[in-house]
Design a protein around this motif. Structure first.
Motif, short mmCIF file in Angstrom:
data_model
loop_
_atom_site.label_atom_id
_atom_site.label_comp_id
_atom_site.label_asym_id
_atom_site.label_seq_id
_atom_site.Cartn_x
_atom_site.Cartn_y
_atom_site.Cartn_z
N SER B 35 -18.66 76.71 18.03
CA SER B 35 -17.73 75.65 18.38
C SER B 35 -17.89 74.45 17.43
O SER B 35 -17.05 73.56 17.42
CB SER B 35 -17.94 75.21 19.83
N PHE B 36 -18.94 74.44 16.64
CA PHE B 36 -19.13 73.38 15.64
C PHE B 36 -18.72 73.87 14.24
O PHE B 36 -19.02 73.23 13.25
CB PHE B 36 -20.58 72.91 15.60
N CYS B 37 -18.08 75.04 14.19
CA CYS B 37 -17.81 75.65 12.89
C CYS B 37 -16.32 75.90 12.69
O CYS B 37 -15.55 75.90 13.63
CB CYS B 37 -18.51 77.00 12.79
N GLN B 38 -15.98 76.12 11.43
CA GLN B 38 -14.67 76.67 11.11
C GLN B 38 -14.91 78.11 10.69
O GLN B 38 -15.73 78.37 9.82
CB GLN B 38 -14.04 75.88 9.97
N PHE B 39 -14.20 79.06 11.32
CA PHE B 39 -14.54 80.46 11.05
C PHE B 39 -13.36 81.37 11.33
O PHE B 39 -12.43 81.01 12.05
CB PHE B 39 -15.73 80.90 11.90
N THR B 40 -13.40 82.54 10.71
CA THR B 40 -12.44 83.59 11.04
C THR B 40 -13.17 84.71 11.76
O THR B 40 -12.72 85.20 12.78
CB THR B 40 -11.77 84.15 9.77
N THR B 41 -14.30 85.13 11.19
CA THR B 41 -15.13 86.08 11.92
C THR B 41 -16.49 85.41 12.15
O THR B 41 -16.87 84.49 11.43
CB THR B 41 -15.34 87.38 11.12
N ALA B 42 -17.20 85.93 13.15
CA ALA B 42 -18.41 85.23 13.61
C ALA B 42 -19.48 85.12 12.53
O ALA B 42 -20.26 84.19 12.51
CB ALA B 42 -18.96 85.95 14.83
N LYS B 43 -19.50 86.08 11.59
CA LYS B 43 -20.60 86.04 10.62
C LYS B 43 -20.29 85.17 9.41
O LYS B 43 -21.10 85.02 8.53
CB LYS B 43 -20.96 87.46 10.19
N ASN B 44 -19.10 84.62 9.40
CA ASN B 44 -18.66 83.88 8.22
C ASN B 44 -18.26 82.46 8.61
O ASN B 44 -17.16 82.01 8.36
CB ASN B 44 -17.46 84.63 7.61
N ALA B 45 -19.18 81.75 9.29
CA ALA B 45 -18.83 80.45 9.85
C ALA B 45 -19.34 79.31 8.98
O ALA B 45 -20.43 79.38 8.42
CB ALA B 45 -19.40 80.34 11.26
N LYS B 46 -18.51 78.25 8.89
CA LYS B 46 -18.88 77.08 8.10
C LYS B 46 -19.05 75.90 9.04
O LYS B 46 -18.14 75.58 9.81
CB LYS B 46 -17.77 76.80 7.09
N PHE B 47 -20.21 75.27 9.00
CA PHE B 47 -20.49 74.18 9.94
C PHE B 47 -19.66 72.95 9.61
O PHE B 47 -19.62 72.50 8.46
CB PHE B 47 -21.98 73.85 9.87
N ILE B 48 -18.95 72.41 10.60
CA ILE B 48 -18.12 71.23 10.32
C ILE B 48 -18.38 70.10 11.31
O ILE B 48 -17.63 69.13 11.38
CB ILE B 48 -16.62 71.55 10.32
N GLY B 49 -19.41 70.20 12.11
CA GLY B 49 -19.76 69.11 13.02
C GLY B 49 -18.82 69.00 14.21
O GLY B 49 -18.33 70.01 14.71
N PHE B 50 -18.50 67.76 14.59
CA PHE B 50 -17.81 67.54 15.86
C PHE B 50 -16.29 67.57 15.75
O PHE B 50 -15.61 67.28 16.72
CB PHE B 50 -18.25 66.20 16.47
#
Lengths: 455, 284
Positions: B35-50
């Motif tokens: 929920s703190f990430c931008q992602f398409t699949t779960a293993k490829n998530a980029k942290f973007i904070g709040f």
């Protein structure tokens, strides 16, 4: 004491449901990773062995359930011929995105998948290999069948489809009309309204129900809406836009009025009518016209319901542009993409498989005959699909096919907005309700475009 | 003996604990992280904070859905519990024949899945609406709202009724007789004796209906699918639509953040309710 026991038991039950509640509330998103972890462990070793033995394997996540069997057979044939393992998995109808999303999270992710145009591409751009210069790209008959963005080729259209107004020639003749007479919106309108006027005498209506149930509403909120968009793009000389003007929405209203007021049912009931209802009415000879596409050929001719002699597909005339030279709506929204994050050996195996499908005799024959596809590749075999043949005839006669611009619609949400407004208008055909359709079409486009491209 | 059980407790708990960890705890925290990430699949998530959480509270559809869900919850909790309690009172009377048959009949709707029920009621309600000349469900948010209330009542009343019957049967005969000797009317017996005695059942029933109303998804999806224009879209369906009906990576994290907010919301509301009703329980 007994009381205490009861309340203790009840509390346990309560905590259990509370936790179950949390599970399902966030579950939709989280189930996938949990499954993946298990799948990863099972699949990974097997995958590795194959990779080293065969130098790569193919995993195709197929979009079209109707063609599942044909793909399975083709995959088997390919494995027999070359020894390369090909796995074909077909997502359930309407579940492609969700299936793809969970499959992509696995270590044995699909190497070959599909997106439905520029908007669908936004989800998967990071996973699409640039196909510029690949063998399959060079086999395309025209660059317009490639899905390109920023100078990169992300997808290859692998099947061309056409849609229009499918007409029952036999009933049309009974009503005293000939297919050749219907060559403009005015002619179509006159014919449909005449049939409606004589509905009781003839025993059939003009159009099959324009159902707005989710199983059928895409025929109108997407396919029919393509026409005003197409003519606007033509007039303005563009191929996509951040803000539609809605110059041809009056024509859209005219054709929609024609559909719903010359139909087999009361327009107020359309919201609950399904795609099956509409097809069944057409099959039962209760309606002369049925707006749908070449993919319906199989179900219309199954069990000898109709022969090629009975059917014809007419262009959707809306009274815009050069009607004398208007063809069917022809294009594609099925693009093959190769997973760029797969192992190099798997990518090579996938490219070889795709190329084989569209160049080898076995592959092209299977795609044309077993799947009924027209494929936009140089070595394509002619398909027996009547509507597809008609499209070729129209084009040969100098008519210009209407391209599929609905792939540029900003989002599913936009389509749903237009669909809702169309349904409300059908139930109560006032100018105010049509203004709501226009608002959903024009303002909705701008706001959805901003949302889709904003962040 | 008890000591032995205590000593081996961890071993007995282990299988369930493992399943719970794999099936719930791990995905829950993974979801929290996503929920703190931008992602398409779960293993490829980029942290973007709040960012996602900020957008949750800017999203009008989410707030609208929340309002609709609250409206739905209030009416459905009241109607389900009142009707279920009334039925339980009737079916625990000694002089009524065939109570077991009635109990079974009332309980049966609970055995049918939500999606199936939703579609059946959609057909029924659309028929009624077309007969009385009103717009069908897809165009009629009032009908959609009341349709969902009717559906949920129909499905849940039987279940709650069984819990109430168990509670009412547990009220000691002696207390009721004593009240009668003291000259209490039947209304006084109900409110002063029986109700306090069945308070544990009321706690559990209100809790179940409350959480069920907030989490409602299947019935909502099948009956109205949020039509017209998201007017009957409840929280769970709103989250689902954010996650799956939208294209683009920016929506996945937003849907995930909504789900986390939703989960906290349900826990907080149900804890408050649990405390409120639990404090009114009396011990024999």
């Amino acid at each position: 004491m007994k009381k205490k026991l009861l309340s203790a038991l009840l509390s346990v039950a309560m905590v259990a449901t509370l936790l179950a509640g949390c599970g399902s509330s966030t579950g939709a998103a989280e189930e996938a990773p949990a499954n993946d972890a298990a799948a990863k462990e099972e699949a990974a070793p097997a995958e590795k062995e194959e990779a080293s033995a065969e130098g790569g394997s193919v995993y195709y996540l197929n979009f079209k359930p109707e063609q599942d069997e044909a793909w399975q057979n083709l995959a088997k044939a390919y494995t027999e011929a070359t020894g390369v393992e090909v796995t074909v998995v077909t997502a359930a109808s309407g579940e492609y995105e969700t299936t793809l999303m969970s499959e992509m999270g696995k270590s044995s992710a699909p190497t070959l998948f599909q997106v439905n145009g520029p908007v669908g591409l936004q989800n998967w751009k990071d996973y699409c290999l640039d196909l510029t210069g690949t063998d399959i790209y060079n086999e395309l008959t025209s660059d317009s069948f490639a899905l390109s963005e920023d100078g990169m080729v992300y997808g290859i259209g692998y099947v061309i489809e056409s849609y229009g107004i499918i007409a029952n020639k036999t009933l049309l003749a009974e009503a005293g009309y000939d297919v050749a007479d219907i060559n403009s919106f005015e002619a179509l309108k006159a014919c449909a309204e005449d049939i409606t006027a004589r509905k009781d005498e003839l025993g059939f209506g003009a159009f099959s129900s324009a159902g707005m149930d989710p199983s059928s509403d895409w025929r109108f909120k997407t396919h029919l809406a393509n026409l005003p968009i197409y003519f606007e793009y033509q007039a303005d000389g563009i191929s996509a836009t951040p803000a539609i003007k809605g110059s041809f929405l009056d024509n859209y209203r005219n054709i929609w009025d024609l559909y719903i007021n010359n139909s087999t049912c009361d327009p107020a009931e359309l919201s609950a009518k399904t795609g099956d209802d509409s097809r069944a009415e057409f099959l039962a000879g209760e309606a002369v016209f049925f707006q749908n596409g070449s993919w319906e050929y199989g179900s219309l001719t199954a069990d000898g319901a109709f022969t090629d002699e009975d059917l014809v597909m007419l262009p959707i005339y809306i009274g815009a542009g050069d009607e004398a030279n208007q063809g069917l709506c022809t294009g594609t929204e099925n693009y093959w993409c190769v997973n760029s994050q797969a192992e190099e050996a798997d990518i090579q195996a996938t490219l070889a498989f795709m190329n084989w499908c569209v160049t080898s005799e076995e592959g092209t024959t299977a795609m044309a005959n077993d799947m009924g596809f027209v494929i936009p590749f140089k070595k394509a075999v002619e398909s027996p699909n009547l509507f597809v043949k008609q499209d070729t005839e129209y084009t040969a006669a100098g008519k210009k096919p209407v391209s599929w611009n609905f792939t540029t619609m900003p989002s599913e949400e936009w389509k749903n907005g237009v669909g809702s407004a169309l349904t409300a208008y059908a139930a109560d055909q006032t100018d105010a309700n049509w203004d709501a359709v226009v608002a959903a079409f024009v303002d909705g486009w701008a706001s959805e475009y901003a949302l889709a491209n904003g962040q | 003996m008890e000591k032995a059980i205590k000593r081996y407790a961890p071993i007995f708990v282990l299988p369930t604990f493992l399943a719970f960890t794999i099936g719930f705890i791990v995905p829950f925290f993974q979801g929290l992280y996503l929920s703190f990430c931008q992602f398409t699949t779960a293993k490829n998530a980029k942290f973007i904070g709040f960012d996602n959480y900020i957008r949750v509270f800017q999203d009008e559809t989410f707030l609208d859905s929340f309002g609709f869900t609250v409206m739905f919850a209030i009416v459905s909790i009241l109607s389900i519990n009142i009707i279920a309690f009334a039925l339980a009172m009737i079916l625990t009377r000694d002089n009524l024949k065939g109570t077991n048959v009635f109990r079974t009949v009332f309980f049966m709707p609970n055995l049918i899945g939500g999606i199936v029920l939703g579609y059946i009621w959609q057909i029924l309600l659309n028929c009624v609406l077309s007969i009385v000349g009103e717009p069908l469900l897809a165009l009629n948010s009032t009908a959609g709202y009341w349709g969902m209330i009717i559906l949920m009542c129909w499905q849940q009343i039987g279940y709650m009724m069984i819990i109430y019957i168990a509670g009412i049967q547990n009220v000691p005969e002696a207390l009721v007789e004593a009240a009668a000797i003291d000259g209490a009317t039947s209304w006084q017996t109900l409110t002063k004796v029986k109700l306090p005695m069945v308070m544990p059942s009321i706690t559990i029933c209100v809790f179940l209906t409350l959480t069920n109303s907030f989490k409602l998804f299947d019935q909502n999806l099948a009956l109205t699918a949020g039509e017209p224009r998201h007017a009957t879209e409840m929280l769970a369906l709103n989250i689902y639509n954010t996650f799956y009906a939208r294209a683009g990576a920016q929506w996945k994290g937003l849907g995930q953040a909504k789900a986390v907010v939703f989960c906290i919301l349900v826990i907080v509301i149900s804890l408050i309710q649990f405390r409120a009703t639990h404090s009114k329980e009396v011990q024999q």
